[in-house]
Design an enzyme around this catalytic site. Structure first.
Site, PDB file in Angstrom:
ATOM      1  N   ARG A   1       2.416  59.503  37.844  1.00  0.00           N
ATOM      2  CA  ARG A   1       1.837  58.856  39.020  1.00  0.00           C
ATOM      3  C   ARG A   1       2.296  59.582  40.275  1.00  0.00           C
ATOM      4  NH1 ARG A   1       3.704  52.901  37.528  1.00  0.00           N
ATOM      5  NH2 ARG A   1       5.500  54.087  36.832  1.00  0.00           N
TER       6      ARG A   1
ATOM      7  N   PRO B   1      -1.210  45.197  38.381  1.00  0.00           N
ATOM      8  CA  PRO B   1      -0.592  44.037  39.061  1.00  0.00           C
ATOM      9  C   PRO B   1       0.928  44.064  38.937  1.00  0.00           C
ATOM     10  CG  PRO B   1      -2.241  43.330  37.440  1.00  0.00           C
ATOM     11  CD  PRO B   1      -2.053  44.803  37.272  1.00  0.00           C
ATOM     12  N   GLU B   2       1.598  43.810  40.051  1.00  0.00           N
ATOM     13  CA  GLU B   2       3.054  43.693  40.055  1.00  0.00           C
ATOM     14  C   GLU B   2       3.389  42.236  40.380  1.00  0.00           C
ATOM     15  OE1 GLU B   2       4.914  46.901  42.307  1.00  0.00           O
ATOM     16  OE2 GLU B   2       3.154  48.164  42.006  1.00  0.00           O
TER      17      GLU B   2
ATOM     18  N   LYS C   1       6.350  40.627  35.307  1.00  0.00           N
ATOM     19  CA  LYS C   1       4.891  40.710  35.310  1.00  0.00           C
ATOM     20  C   LYS C   1       4.272  39.930  34.162  1.00  0.00           C
ATOM     21  CE  LYS C   1       5.766  45.402  36.884  1.00  0.00           C
ATOM     22  NZ  LYS C   1       5.684  46.814  36.486  1.00  0.00           N
TER      23      LYS C   1
END
Ligand SMILES: [Zn+2]
Length: 283
Positions: free
Chosen positions: A267, A2-3, A61
């Site tokens: 990533r 989640p951002e 966040k």
């Protein structure tokens, strides 16, 4: 992971359903979910029973719940954390880690976290701003965020632009997805050196960051897997608005060139090879 848009969506749901209520009891079902609360589970629960939740706040966040004691519950969702509102009669989720019951007998707040990278802690005296997260920069939708300080700060750094966007001490709330989306909109490759950005370019980039975050909040965030859901268990809709992230090989929506994927730390980065050319190597 989640951002900002996902955490903000959760925050607005929590404000609606949790703010103003008084906690009657807290159960910790997994010690890892309170690992940052050093005194342990009994202390965590004891500090919260009987306390009223005043509000639900966010920086980047991180979420925190200011309490009427002047303390706060501070939390991070990690990779897979969920904050769910559930009737007390609902069957416990497999990955239920922490349960908050309220003295009105209404829906419980359940912290569910499959991978246990997230967690909660009590921040002593942290109601206004928990000391644990005071080093994190404001995020670009915070009314007190300084555009001028960001523009000066990013141009002063000797790094690459994507790394700067992910640096939570410069600007908070942005992760891999929204960094790639903002860079696509700004037509910048993520490895562009920040000290070569002009003031107008840095300022335009910030505008794109703000736009993409705002649009994603309106859509309830991006749901890439089943793990991100709001407090009612609903997914977000922003993935249809993504232009770069996760679109390897699909045509760029501006120029039709196939979106490329490059490795970035452990990533991936997604960008358009035509609209976002790689910078020439610095001489
Ligand atoms: Zn393109």
């Amino acid at each position: 992971m989640p951002e900002l848009p996902e955490v903000e969506t959760i925050r607005t749901g929590l404000v609606k359903h949790v703010a103003g209520r008084r906690i009657s009891a807290v159960e910790v079902h997994h010690p890892r979910s309170i690992r940052r609360h050093v005194p342990g589970a009994a202390d965590f629960a004891g500090r919260l029973a009987g306390r009223q939740v005043i509000d639900v706040c966010r920086r980047g966040k991180y979420l925190w719940f200011p309490l009427d004691s002047g303390d706060a519950v501070v939390g991070h969702l990690g990779m897979s954390g969920q904050m769910l509102l559930q009737p007390s009669t609902a069957v416990d989720e497999t990955h239920l880690r922490i349960r908050f019951a309220f003295d009105d007998g209404g829906p419980e707040l359940r912290f569910v976290d499959q991978r246990t990278f997230g967690g909660l802690a009590v921040s002593e005296g942290g109601a206004v701003l928990p000391a644990e997260i005071a080093h994190i920069a404001r995020d670009p939708i915070d009314p007190e965020f300084s555009d001028a300080a960001f523009v000066a700060g990013i141009r002063r750094r000797r790094t690459e632009v994507k790394r700067a966007l992910l640096d939570q001490t410069l600007i908070s709330g942005i992760g891999n997805i929204y960094a790639d989306e903002a860079l696509w909109r700004a037509r910048l490759h993520g490895t562009r050196p920040t000290d070569q950005l002009t003031k107008p370019a840095a300022s335009r980039l910030l505008g794109h960051v703000r736009d993409v975050l705002g649009e994603a909040i309106r859509d309830g965030g991006t749901s890439f897997d089943a793990l991100y859901v709001d407090v009612n268990g609903q997914s977000g809709y922003f993935e249809r608005g993504l232009n770069a992230y996760g679109r390897e090989g699909l045509p760029c929506r501006r120029c039709a060139a196939p979106i490329r994927r490059e490795s970035f730390t452990n990533r991936s980065s997604f960008s358009c090879p035509k609209c976002q050319p790689r910078p020439r190597t610095r001489s």
